[in-house]
Scaffold this motif. Structure first.
Motif, PDB file in Angstrom:
ATOM      1  N   ALA A 263       0.811  -1.220   0.000  1.00  0.00           N
ATOM      2  CA  ALA A 263       0.000   0.000   0.000  1.00  0.00           C
ATOM      3  C   ALA A 263       0.844   1.268   0.000  1.00  0.00           C
ATOM      4  CB  ALA A 263      -0.938   0.000   1.208  1.00  0.00           C
ATOM      5  N   GLY A 264       2.152   1.122   0.152  1.00  0.00           N
ATOM      6  CA  GLY A 264       3.026   2.291   0.153  1.00  0.00           C
ATOM      7  C   GLY A 264       3.002   3.080   1.441  1.00  0.00           C
ATOM      8  N   VAL A 265       2.555   2.449   2.531  1.00  0.00           N
ATOM      9  CA  VAL A 265       2.479   3.132   3.825  1.00  0.00           C
ATOM     10  C   VAL A 265       3.870   3.185   4.455  1.00  0.00           C
ATOM     11  CG1 VAL A 265       1.513   3.054   6.157  1.00  0.00           C
ATOM     12  CG2 VAL A 265       0.098   2.401   4.187  1.00  0.00           C
ATOM     13  N   ASP A 266       4.292   4.367   4.835  1.00  0.00           N
ATOM     14  CA  ASP A 266       5.566   4.535   5.535  1.00  0.00           C
ATOM     15  C   ASP A 266       5.334   4.218   7.011  1.00  0.00           C
ATOM     16  OD1 ASP A 266       8.205   5.214   6.067  1.00  0.00           O
ATOM     17  OD2 ASP A 266       7.741   7.339   6.345  1.00  0.00           O
ATOM     18  N   PHE A 267       6.067   3.262   7.551  1.00  0.00           N
ATOM     19  CA  PHE A 267       5.825   2.861   8.934  1.00  0.00           C
ATOM     20  C   PHE A 267       7.132   2.601   9.670  1.00  0.00           C
ATOM     21  CE2 PHE A 267       5.707  -0.990   6.331  1.00  0.00           C
ATOM     22  CZ  PHE A 267       6.540  -1.867   7.022  1.00  0.00           C
ATOM     23  N   LYS A 268       7.053   2.726  10.984  1.00  0.00           N
ATOM     24  CA  LYS A 268       8.164   2.357  11.862  1.00  0.00           C
ATOM     25  C   LYS A 268       7.900   0.937  12.350  1.00  0.00           C
ATOM     26  CE  LYS A 268      10.630   3.713  16.084  1.00  0.00           C
ATOM     27  NZ  LYS A 268      10.688   4.698  17.207  1.00  0.00           N
ATOM     28  N   LEU A 269       8.887   0.074  12.212  1.00  0.00           N
ATOM     29  CA  LEU A 269       8.703  -1.341  12.533  1.00  0.00           C
ATOM     30  C   LEU A 269       9.164  -1.655  13.951  1.00  0.00           C
ATOM     31  CD1 LEU A 269       7.909  -4.150  11.369  1.00  0.00           C
ATOM     32  CD2 LEU A 269      10.327  -4.449  10.806  1.00  0.00           C
ATOM     33  N   HIS A 270       8.327  -2.431  14.659  1.00  0.00           N
ATOM     34  CA  HIS A 270       8.676  -2.959  15.979  1.00  0.00           C
ATOM     35  C   HIS A 270       8.574  -4.477  15.885  1.00  0.00           C
ATOM     36  CE1 HIS A 270       8.184   1.089  17.845  1.00  0.00           C
ATOM     37  NE2 HIS A 270       7.308   1.218  16.859  1.00  0.00           N
ATOM     38  N   HIS A 271       9.684  -5.157  16.096  1.00  0.00           N
ATOM     39  CA  HIS A 271       9.769  -6.599  15.849  1.00  0.00           C
ATOM     40  C   HIS A 271      10.186  -7.312  17.131  1.00  0.00           C
ATOM     41  CE1 HIS A 271      12.668  -9.926  14.609  1.00  0.00           C
ATOM     42  NE2 HIS A 271      11.474 -10.405  14.326  1.00  0.00           N
ATOM     43  N   PHE A 272       9.356  -8.271  17.570  1.00  0.00           N
ATOM     44  CA  PHE A 272       9.645  -9.029  18.783  1.00  0.00           C
ATOM     45  C   PHE A 272       9.866 -10.500  18.435  1.00  0.00           C
ATOM     46  CE2 PHE A 272       6.120  -6.115  20.560  1.00  0.00           C
ATOM     47  CZ  PHE A 272       6.995  -5.046  20.663  1.00  0.00           C
ATOM     48  N   LEU A 273      10.679 -11.172  19.239  1.00  0.00           N
ATOM     49  CA  LEU A 273      10.819 -12.624  19.145  1.00  0.00           C
ATOM     50  C   LEU A 273       9.953 -13.260  20.228  1.00  0.00           C
ATOM     51  CD1 LEU A 273      14.655 -13.061  18.497  1.00  0.00           C
ATOM     52  CD2 LEU A 273      12.778 -13.191  16.849  1.00  0.00           C
ATOM     53  N   SER A 274       9.118 -14.210  19.828  1.00  0.00           N
ATOM     54  CA  SER A 274       8.128 -14.759  20.760  1.00  0.00           C
ATOM     55  C   SER A 274       8.727 -15.713  21.787  1.00  0.00           C
ATOM     56  CB  SER A 274       7.019 -15.475  19.983  1.00  0.00           C
ATOM     57  OG  SER A 274       7.548 -16.547  19.231  1.00  0.00           O
ATOM     58  N   ASN A 275       9.992 -16.105  21.616  1.00  0.00           N
ATOM     59  CA  ASN A 275      10.608 -17.018  22.585  1.00  0.00           C
ATOM     60  C   ASN A 275      11.469 -16.293  23.619  1.00  0.00           C
ATOM     61  OD1 ASN A 275      12.688 -16.258  20.914  1.00  0.00           O
ATOM     62  ND2 ASN A 275      13.423 -18.324  20.472  1.00  0.00           N
ATOM     63  N   LYS A 276      11.356 -14.979  23.692  1.00  0.00           N
ATOM     64  CA  LYS A 276      12.127 -14.202  24.659  1.00  0.00           C
ATOM     65  C   LYS A 276      11.307 -13.970  25.934  1.00  0.00           C
ATOM     66  CE  LYS A 276      15.640 -13.782  21.901  1.00  0.00           C
ATOM     67  NZ  LYS A 276      16.870 -14.556  22.151  1.00  0.00           N
ATOM     68  N   PRO A 277      11.973 -13.876  27.092  1.00  0.00           N
ATOM     69  CA  PRO A 277      11.250 -13.732  28.364  1.00  0.00           C
ATOM     70  C   PRO A 277      10.340 -12.505  28.439  1.00  0.00           C
ATOM     71  CG  PRO A 277      13.552 -14.291  28.761  1.00  0.00           C
ATOM     72  CD  PRO A 277      13.427 -14.010  27.290  1.00  0.00           C
TER      73      PRO A 277
ATOM     74  N   ALA B  63      -5.252   0.383   5.593  1.00  0.00           N
ATOM     75  CA  ALA B  63      -4.137   0.684   4.689  1.00  0.00           C
ATOM     76  C   ALA B  63      -4.641   1.049   3.295  1.00  0.00           C
ATOM     77  CB  ALA B  63      -3.184  -0.504   4.620  1.00  0.00           C
ATOM     78  N   CYS B  64      -5.666   0.339   2.823  1.00  0.00           N
ATOM     79  CA  CYS B  64      -6.228   0.639   1.496  1.00  0.00           C
ATOM     80  C   CYS B  64      -6.839   2.036   1.456  1.00  0.00           C
ATOM     81  CB  CYS B  64      -7.280  -0.400   1.128  1.00  0.00           C
ATOM     82  SG  CYS B  64      -6.601  -1.999   0.706  1.00  0.00           S
ATOM     83  N   GLU B  65      -7.617   2.362   2.472  1.00  0.00           N
ATOM     84  CA  GLU B  65      -8.252   3.681   2.518  1.00  0.00           C
ATOM     85  C   GLU B  65      -7.208   4.790   2.638  1.00  0.00           C
ATOM     86  OE1 GLU B  65     -11.084   3.709   5.664  1.00  0.00           O
ATOM     87  OE2 GLU B  65     -12.398   2.219   4.720  1.00  0.00           O
ATOM     88  N   PHE B  66      -6.238   4.572   3.505  1.00  0.00           N
ATOM     89  CA  PHE B  66      -5.190   5.575   3.738  1.00  0.00           C
ATOM     90  C   PHE B  66      -4.358   5.777   2.477  1.00  0.00           C
ATOM     91  CE2 PHE B  66      -1.001   6.838   5.564  1.00  0.00           C
ATOM     92  CZ  PHE B  66      -1.408   7.984   6.232  1.00  0.00           C
ATOM     93  N   SER B  67      -4.003   4.673   1.836  1.00  0.00           N
ATOM     94  CA  SER B  67      -3.193   4.741   0.623  1.00  0.00           C
ATOM     95  C   SER B  67      -3.936   5.451  -0.504  1.00  0.00           C
ATOM     96  CB  SER B  67      -2.797   3.327   0.183  1.00  0.00           C
ATOM     97  OG  SER B  67      -2.010   3.363  -0.984  1.00  0.00           O
ATOM     98  N   LYS B  68      -5.208   5.133  -0.658  1.00  0.00           N
ATOM     99  CA  LYS B  68      -6.010   5.760  -1.716  1.00  0.00           C
ATOM    100  C   LYS B  68      -6.194   7.251  -1.456  1.00  0.00           C
ATOM    101  CE  LYS B  68     -10.419   5.336  -4.161  1.00  0.00           C
ATOM    102  NZ  LYS B  68     -11.699   4.570  -4.267  1.00  0.00           N
ATOM    103  N   GLN B  69      -6.445   7.606  -0.195  1.00  0.00           N
ATOM    104  CA  GLN B  69      -6.684   9.006   0.157  1.00  0.00           C
ATOM    105  C   GLN B  69      -5.489   9.890  -0.173  1.00  0.00           C
ATOM    106  OE1 GLN B  69      -7.705   9.606   4.281  1.00  0.00           O
ATOM    107  NE2 GLN B  69      -7.848  11.829   4.086  1.00  0.00           N
ATOM    108  N   PHE B  70      -4.280   9.359   0.057  1.00  0.00           N
ATOM    109  CA  PHE B  70      -3.083  10.177  -0.121  1.00  0.00           C
ATOM    110  C   PHE B  70      -2.263   9.779  -1.346  1.00  0.00           C
ATOM    111  CE2 PHE B  70      -4.116  10.508   4.409  1.00  0.00           C
ATOM    112  CZ  PHE B  70      -4.165  11.890   4.540  1.00  0.00           C
ATOM    113  N   GLY B  71      -2.806   8.884  -2.170  1.00  0.00           N
ATOM    114  CA  GLY B  71      -2.126   8.503  -3.404  1.00  0.00           C
ATOM    115  C   GLY B  71      -0.742   7.930  -3.174  1.00  0.00           C
ATOM    116  N   LEU B  72      -0.641   6.974  -2.247  1.00  0.00           N
ATOM    117  CA  LEU B  72       0.667   6.472  -1.832  1.00  0.00           C
ATOM    118  C   LEU B  72       1.268   5.453  -2.794  1.00  0.00           C
ATOM    119  CD1 LEU B  72       0.062   6.013   2.007  1.00  0.00           C
ATOM    120  CD2 LEU B  72       0.963   8.009   0.790  1.00  0.00           C
ATOM    121  N   THR B  73       0.444   4.850  -3.643  1.00  0.00           N
ATOM    122  CA  THR B  73       0.968   3.808  -4.525  1.00  0.00           C
ATOM    123  C   THR B  73       0.125   3.704  -5.787  1.00  0.00           C
ATOM    124  OG1 THR B  73       1.611   1.466  -4.657  1.00  0.00           O
ATOM    125  CG2 THR B  73      -0.416   1.968  -3.465  1.00  0.00           C
TER     126      THR B  73
END
Length: 252
Positions: A29-43, A84-94
């Protein structure tokens, strides 16, 4: 209202099919995002995922919206997709075709995504998502319900493709169906949301060497695994170096 930032929360690249779907959709969708990635086997995983998601599941998207003090949380892959579809269409992201252009194709694509979202439980339960490890199928793994799921999935792929081919360029459906739709061989021509949702299913079929024989399904599996966004996800999984014994041990 202005969205100042979108934060995407996901877990294990290697093992999380729903994280893959959410990530693919936002990329598509061309959305610019900040990624937060976790590992599920960590305490600290339970604490992190609770902060990220009211449902304790991912993916989730946190939106920092001008004039609203707390982040607006969007959860569940289908909800994230619609936002994401609505946001992308509204701002012409892709210029990517997220959903098919023609309404009839779009209705079938949405039905296929919904069926995938809620169905194929035998396949999902028996064969955990693993985007990296490929195994030769063993007969002791065979479950009749899984065979039924795979048969339905490949039939659904063929139905989607047949729908696209029937409407594309057919004058009786009007000008919208005759638009300049690029045909790259995916379910509805271009790689779109329906393909993003089926991508993890492709890896389940491919990496457990489940039986698929029809020509289009074999072609589609290769198309998905060769897709640049999909390859980017796989590269992240390789770099992640994740290992969860309960997902690996039953198939050694």
């Amino acid at each position: 209202m202005k969205v100042n930032q979108a934060d995407l929360y996901i877990i294990d690249y290697k093992y999380s099919s729903w994280s893959m779907r959410g990530w693919l959709v936002l990329k598509l969708a061309g959305v610019d995002f900040k990624l937060h990635h976790f590992l599920s086997n960590k305490p600290d995983f339970p604490e992190k995922v609770l902060k990220a998601s009211p449902s304790k599941k991912v993916p989730t998207v946190h939106l920092t919206v001008e004039g609203i003090e707390e982040p607006v949380i969007v959860w569940d892959s289908l909800s994230i997709t619609e936002w994401a579809c609505e946001f992308s269409k509204q701002f012409g992201l892709t210029t990517n075709k997220l959903w098919p252009e023609f309404w009839l194709d779009r209705a079938i694509a949405r039905s296929a995504v919904s069926e995938m979202h809620s169905g194929f439980m035998a396949l999902r339960d028996k064969f955990p998502f693993n985007v990296l490890t490929q195994r030769e199928f063993k007969e002791k793994w065979r479950v009749a319900q899984v065979d039924t799921d795979v048969s339905r999935i490949t039939a659904l792929w063929s139905e989607c493709r047949a729908q696209f081919e029937a409407t594309r360029g057919n004058a009786r459906y009007g000008p919208q169906a005759q638009g300049n739709v690029r045909d790259d061989g995916y379910l509805f021509g271009e790689f779109g949301i329906v393909d993003a949702f089926f991508a993890p299913i492709v890896f389940r079929i491919k990496n457990y060497s489940l039986s698929v024989t029809d020509e289009y399904s074999l072609k589609y599996i290769k198309l998905i695994t060769d897709n640049e966004l999909v390859k980017e996800w796989v590269a992240c999984a390789i770099e992640e170096d994740d290992y969860i014994e309960e997902f690996e041990a039953p198939f050694k």
